[in-house]
Design a protein around this motif. Structure first.
Motif, PDB file in Angstrom:
ATOM      1  N   VAL A  96       0.913  -1.401  -0.570  1.00 62.70           N
ATOM      2  CA  VAL A  96       0.283  -0.079  -0.152  1.00 62.70           C
ATOM      3  C   VAL A  96       0.871   1.426   0.021  1.00 62.70           C
ATOM      4  N   VAL A  97       0.872   2.531  -1.200  1.00 64.18           N
ATOM      5  CA  VAL A  97       1.150   3.427  -1.274  1.00 64.18           C
ATOM      6  C   VAL A  97       0.328   4.266  -0.304  1.00 64.18           C
ATOM      7  N   LEU A  98       0.609   4.620   0.681  1.00 62.19           N
ATOM      8  CA  LEU A  98      -0.033   6.310   0.757  1.00 62.19           C
ATOM      9  C   LEU A  98       0.575   7.930   1.021  1.00 62.19           C
ATOM     10  N   TYR A  99      -0.313   8.678   0.352  1.00 63.67           N
ATOM     11  CA  TYR A  99       0.925   9.982  -0.235  1.00 63.67           C
ATOM     12  C   TYR A  99      -0.214  11.261   0.114  1.00 63.67           C
ATOM     13  N   ASP A 100       0.169  12.673   0.696  1.00 68.44           N
ATOM     14  CA  ASP A 100      -0.578  13.608   0.858  1.00 68.44           C
ATOM     15  C   ASP A 100      -0.235  13.979  -0.755  1.00 68.44           C
ATOM     16  N   ASN A 101      -1.523  14.484  -1.427  1.00 65.65           N
ATOM     17  CA  ASN A 101      -1.536  15.289  -2.256  1.00 65.65           C
ATOM     18  C   ASN A 101      -0.383  16.641  -1.978  1.00 65.65           C
ATOM     19  N   MET A 102       0.028  17.534  -2.891  1.00 64.92           N
ATOM     20  CA  MET A 102       0.520  19.179  -2.367  1.00 64.92           C
ATOM     21  C   MET A 102      -1.053  19.723  -1.773  1.00 64.92           C
ATOM     22  N   GLY A 103      -0.635  20.575  -0.869  1.00 63.84           N
ATOM     23  CA  GLY A 103      -1.764  21.882  -0.413  1.00 63.84           C
ATOM     24  C   GLY A 103      -2.733  20.565   0.220  1.00 63.84           C
ATOM     25  N   SER A 104      -2.332  19.763   0.896  1.00 66.53           N
ATOM     26  CA  SER A 104      -2.573  18.294   1.567  1.00 66.53           C
ATOM     27  C   SER A 104      -1.771  18.240   2.897  1.00 66.53           C
ATOM     28  N   GLY A 105      -2.326  17.143   3.982  1.00 61.94           N
ATOM     29  CA  GLY A 105      -1.209  16.266   4.736  1.00 61.94           C
ATOM     30  C   GLY A 105      -0.693  18.092   5.584  1.00 61.94           C
ATOM     31  N   SER A 106       0.820  17.336   5.685  1.00 60.73           N
ATOM     32  CA  SER A 106       1.688  17.894   5.994  1.00 60.73           C
ATOM     33  C   SER A 106       2.699  18.959   5.189  1.00 60.73           C
ATOM     34  N   THR A 107       1.804  19.023   4.000  1.00 60.46           N
ATOM     35  CA  THR A 107       2.418  19.479   2.798  1.00 60.46           C
ATOM     36  C   THR A 107       1.770  21.538   3.175  1.00 60.46           C
ATOM     37  N   ASN A 108       2.561  22.679   2.118  1.00 64.82           N
ATOM     38  CA  ASN A 108       1.957  23.724   2.404  1.00 64.82           C
ATOM     39  C   ASN A 108       0.718  23.937   1.999  1.00 64.82           C
ATOM     40  N   PRO A 109      -0.437  24.477   2.649  1.00 66.91           N
ATOM     41  CA  PRO A 109      -1.402  24.594   1.468  1.00 66.91           C
ATOM     42  C   PRO A 109      -1.719  26.018   0.309  1.00 66.91           C
ATOM     43  N   ASP A 110      -0.432  26.238   0.504  1.00 65.44           N
ATOM     44  CA  ASP A 110       0.205  27.106  -0.479  1.00 65.44           C
ATOM     45  C   ASP A 110       0.113  26.102  -1.870  1.00 65.44           C
ATOM     46  N   SER A 111       0.944  25.382  -1.734  1.00 66.21           N
ATOM     47  CA  SER A 111       1.124  24.992  -2.590  1.00 66.21           C
ATOM     48  C   SER A 111      -0.029  23.741  -3.300  1.00 66.21           C
ATOM     49  N   PHE A 112      -0.890  23.524  -3.219  1.00 61.77           N
ATOM     50  CA  PHE A 112      -2.471  23.123  -4.148  1.00 61.77           C
ATOM     51  C   PHE A 112      -1.875  23.677  -5.390  1.00 61.77           C
ATOM     52  N   ASP A 113      -1.762  22.382  -6.375  1.00 61.81           N
ATOM     53  CA  ASP A 113      -2.488  22.956  -7.324  1.00 61.81           C
ATOM     54  C   ASP A 113      -2.703  21.326  -8.759  1.00 61.81           C
ATOM     55  N   PHE A 114      -4.090  22.285  -8.611  1.00 63.65           N
ATOM     56  CA  PHE A 114      -4.353  20.790  -9.185  1.00 63.65           C
ATOM     57  C   PHE A 114      -3.923  19.815 -10.647  1.00 63.65           C
ATOM     58  N   GLU A 115      -3.065  20.566 -11.899  1.00 60.47           N
ATOM     59  CA  GLU A 115      -2.750  20.495 -13.178  1.00 60.47           C
ATOM     60  C   GLU A 115      -1.256  19.993 -11.787  1.00 60.47           C
ATOM     61  N   ARG A 116      -0.761  20.028 -11.186  1.00 62.33           N
ATOM     62  CA  ARG A 116       0.757  19.429 -11.072  1.00 62.33           C
ATOM     63  C   ARG A 116       0.319  17.833 -10.576  1.00 62.33           C
ATOM     64  N   TYR A 117      -1.020  17.255 -10.004  1.00 58.68           N
ATOM     65  CA  TYR A 117      -1.819  16.354  -8.934  1.00 58.68           C
ATOM     66  C   TYR A 117      -1.038  14.971  -9.636  1.00 58.68           C
ATOM     67  N   ALA A 118      -1.046  14.536 -11.328  1.00 58.80           N
ATOM     68  CA  ALA A 118      -1.011  13.479 -12.569  1.00 58.80           C
ATOM     69  C   ALA A 118       0.301  13.580 -12.098  1.00 58.80           C
ATOM     70  N   TYR A 119       1.428  14.480 -12.349  1.00 61.78           N
ATOM     71  CA  TYR A 119       2.761  15.222 -12.738  1.00 61.78           C
ATOM     72  C   TYR A 119       3.663  13.896 -10.873  1.00 61.78           C
ATOM     73  N   ASP A 120       2.850  14.551 -10.075  1.00 58.82           N
ATOM     74  CA  ASP A 120       3.470  14.024  -8.322  1.00 58.82           C
ATOM     75  C   ASP A 120       3.188  12.907  -8.568  1.00 58.82           C
ATOM     76  N   LEU A 121       2.070  12.068  -9.059  1.00 58.67           N
ATOM     77  CA  LEU A 121       1.591  10.929  -9.137  1.00 58.67           C
ATOM     78  C   LEU A 121       3.031   9.859  -9.888  1.00 58.67           C
ATOM     79  N   PHE A 122       2.742  10.538 -10.860  1.00 60.63           N
ATOM     80  CA  PHE A 122       4.038   9.973 -11.812  1.00 60.63           C
ATOM     81  C   PHE A 122       5.429   9.791 -11.017  1.00 60.63           C
ATOM     82  N   ALA A 123       5.693  10.754 -10.378  1.00 62.78           N
ATOM     83  CA  ALA A 123       7.118  11.186  -9.775  1.00 62.78           C
ATOM     84  C   ALA A 123       7.344   9.765  -8.495  1.00 62.78           C
TER      85      ALA A 123
END
Length: 126
Positions: free
Chosen positions: A38-65
Protein backbone atom coordinates in the motif's frame (compact mmCIF):
# COMPACT_ATOMS: atom_id res chain seq x y z
CA UNK A 1 4.58 12.50 3.37
CA UNK A 2 4.90 9.15 1.61
CA UNK A 3 4.18 5.87 3.41
CA UNK A 4 4.62 2.27 2.27
CA UNK A 5 2.75 -0.42 4.17
CA UNK A 6 2.61 -4.18 3.71
CA UNK A 7 5.09 -6.62 2.22
CA UNK A 8 3.11 -7.93 -0.75
CA UNK A 9 4.42 -7.35 -4.28
CA UNK A 10 1.22 -5.94 -5.83
CA UNK A 11 1.19 -2.14 -5.38
CA UNK A 12 -2.05 -0.40 -4.42
CA UNK A 13 -1.82 3.39 -4.49
CA UNK A 14 -4.41 5.28 -2.43
CA UNK A 15 -5.22 8.87 -3.42
CA UNK A 16 -7.31 10.93 -0.97
CA UNK A 17 -10.01 13.47 -1.77
CA UNK A 18 -10.00 17.26 -1.66
CA UNK A 19 -9.87 18.69 1.85
CA UNK A 20 -8.54 15.46 3.38
CA UNK A 21 -5.20 13.69 3.64
CA UNK A 22 -3.89 10.13 3.66
CA UNK A 23 -5.28 9.55 7.16
CA UNK A 24 -8.74 8.95 5.63
CA UNK A 25 -7.56 5.45 4.72
CA UNK A 26 -6.61 4.41 8.30
CA UNK A 27 -9.59 2.08 8.79
CA UNK A 28 -9.11 0.42 5.40
CA UNK A 29 -5.37 -0.25 5.72
CA UNK A 30 -5.63 -3.32 8.01
CA UNK A 31 -7.73 -5.07 5.34
CA UNK A 32 -5.20 -4.35 2.60
CA UNK A 33 -1.68 -4.84 3.91
CA UNK A 34 -1.67 -8.63 3.71
CA UNK A 35 -2.47 -8.61 -0.01
CA UNK A 36 -0.97 -5.35 -1.27
CA UNK A 37 2.01 -3.06 -0.98
CA UNK A 38 0.00 0.00 0.00
CA UNK A 39 1.29 3.41 -1.05
CA UNK A 40 -0.08 6.42 0.83
CA UNK A 41 0.74 10.02 -0.02
CA UNK A 42 -0.62 13.52 0.51
CA UNK A 43 -1.47 15.64 -2.49
CA UNK A 44 0.33 18.98 -2.52
CA UNK A 45 -1.64 21.41 -0.39
CA UNK A 46 -2.99 18.64 1.88
CA UNK A 47 -1.92 17.01 5.13
CA UNK A 48 1.59 17.98 6.16
CA UNK A 49 2.31 19.80 2.88
CA UNK A 50 2.10 23.56 2.44
CA UNK A 51 -1.55 24.56 1.70
CA UNK A 52 -0.28 27.23 -0.69
CA UNK A 53 1.18 24.44 -2.84
CA UNK A 54 -2.25 23.24 -4.05
CA UNK A 55 -2.24 22.99 -7.83
CA UNK A 56 -4.50 20.37 -9.42
CA UNK A 57 -2.64 20.65 -12.71
CA UNK A 58 0.41 19.02 -11.11
CA UNK A 59 -1.39 16.16 -9.31
CA UNK A 60 -0.88 13.64 -12.11
CA UNK A 61 2.78 14.63 -12.45
CA UNK A 62 3.28 14.23 -8.70
CA UNK A 63 1.73 10.76 -8.96
CA UNK A 64 4.11 9.89 -11.82
CA UNK A 65 7.06 11.07 -9.71
CA UNK A 66 5.97 8.88 -6.77
CA UNK A 67 5.60 5.81 -8.98
CA UNK A 68 8.97 6.47 -10.58
CA UNK A 69 10.72 6.99 -7.23
CA UNK A 70 9.26 3.73 -5.92
CA UNK A 71 10.09 1.95 -9.20
CA UNK A 72 6.46 0.94 -9.69
CA UNK A 73 5.80 0.09 -13.32
CA UNK A 74 2.16 -0.95 -12.83
CA UNK A 75 -0.29 -0.50 -9.95
CA UNK A 76 -3.88 -0.59 -8.88
CA UNK A 77 -4.93 2.98 -8.17
CA UNK A 78 -7.78 3.76 -5.77
CA UNK A 79 -8.76 7.42 -5.86
CA UNK A 80 -11.40 9.25 -3.87
CA UNK A 81 -13.16 12.39 -5.13
CA UNK A 82 -10.60 14.72 -6.73
CA UNK A 83 -7.97 11.98 -6.71
CA UNK A 84 -10.30 9.81 -8.78
CA UNK A 85 -9.88 12.29 -11.58
CA UNK A 86 -6.14 12.38 -10.95
CA UNK A 87 -6.09 8.65 -11.66
CA UNK A 88 -8.17 9.07 -14.80
CA UNK A 89 -5.94 11.84 -16.17
CA UNK A 90 -2.74 9.98 -15.23
CA UNK A 91 -3.97 6.77 -16.86
CA UNK A 92 -4.71 8.60 -20.11
CA UNK A 93 -1.14 9.90 -20.32
CA UNK A 94 0.60 6.76 -19.06
CA UNK A 95 -1.83 3.81 -19.26
CA UNK A 96 0.92 1.22 -18.73
CA UNK A 97 1.31 2.42 -15.11
CA UNK A 98 -2.21 1.38 -14.12
CA UNK A 99 -3.59 -2.16 -14.21
CA UNK A 100 -6.87 -1.04 -12.59
CA UNK A 101 -8.56 2.17 -11.51
CA UNK A 102 -10.98 2.18 -8.60
CA UNK A 103 -12.88 5.47 -8.46
CA UNK A 104 -14.82 6.51 -5.35
CA UNK A 105 -17.15 9.52 -5.64
CA UNK A 106 -15.56 10.57 -8.90
CA UNK A 107 -16.82 13.68 -10.62
CA UNK A 108 -15.60 15.25 -13.86
CA UNK A 109 -16.37 18.68 -12.43
CA UNK A 110 -16.66 19.97 -8.87
CA UNK A 111 -17.66 23.60 -9.40
CA UNK A 112 -21.31 24.60 -9.79
CA UNK A 113 -22.53 26.52 -12.82
CA UNK A 114 -25.93 27.43 -14.22
CA UNK A 115 -26.15 24.08 -16.02
CA UNK A 116 -24.25 21.82 -13.62
CA UNK A 117 -24.20 21.06 -9.91
CA UNK A 118 -20.73 19.92 -8.84
CA UNK A 119 -21.08 20.67 -5.12
CA UNK A 120 -18.83 23.72 -4.73
CA UNK A 121 -19.17 27.37 -5.58
CA UNK A 122 -16.08 28.87 -7.23
CA UNK A 123 -15.56 31.00 -4.13
CA UNK A 124 -15.42 27.84 -1.99
CA UNK A 125 -12.58 26.47 -4.06
CA UNK A 126 -10.73 29.80 -4.19
Amino acid sequence: MLKLLGQARLPLVLGHGFGTDQSVWKHLIPYLIDDYRVVLYDNMGSGSTNPDSFDFERYAYDLFAILEDLQIDSCIYLGHSLSSMTGVVASIFRPHLFSKLILLSASPRFINSDEYYGGFEKEDID
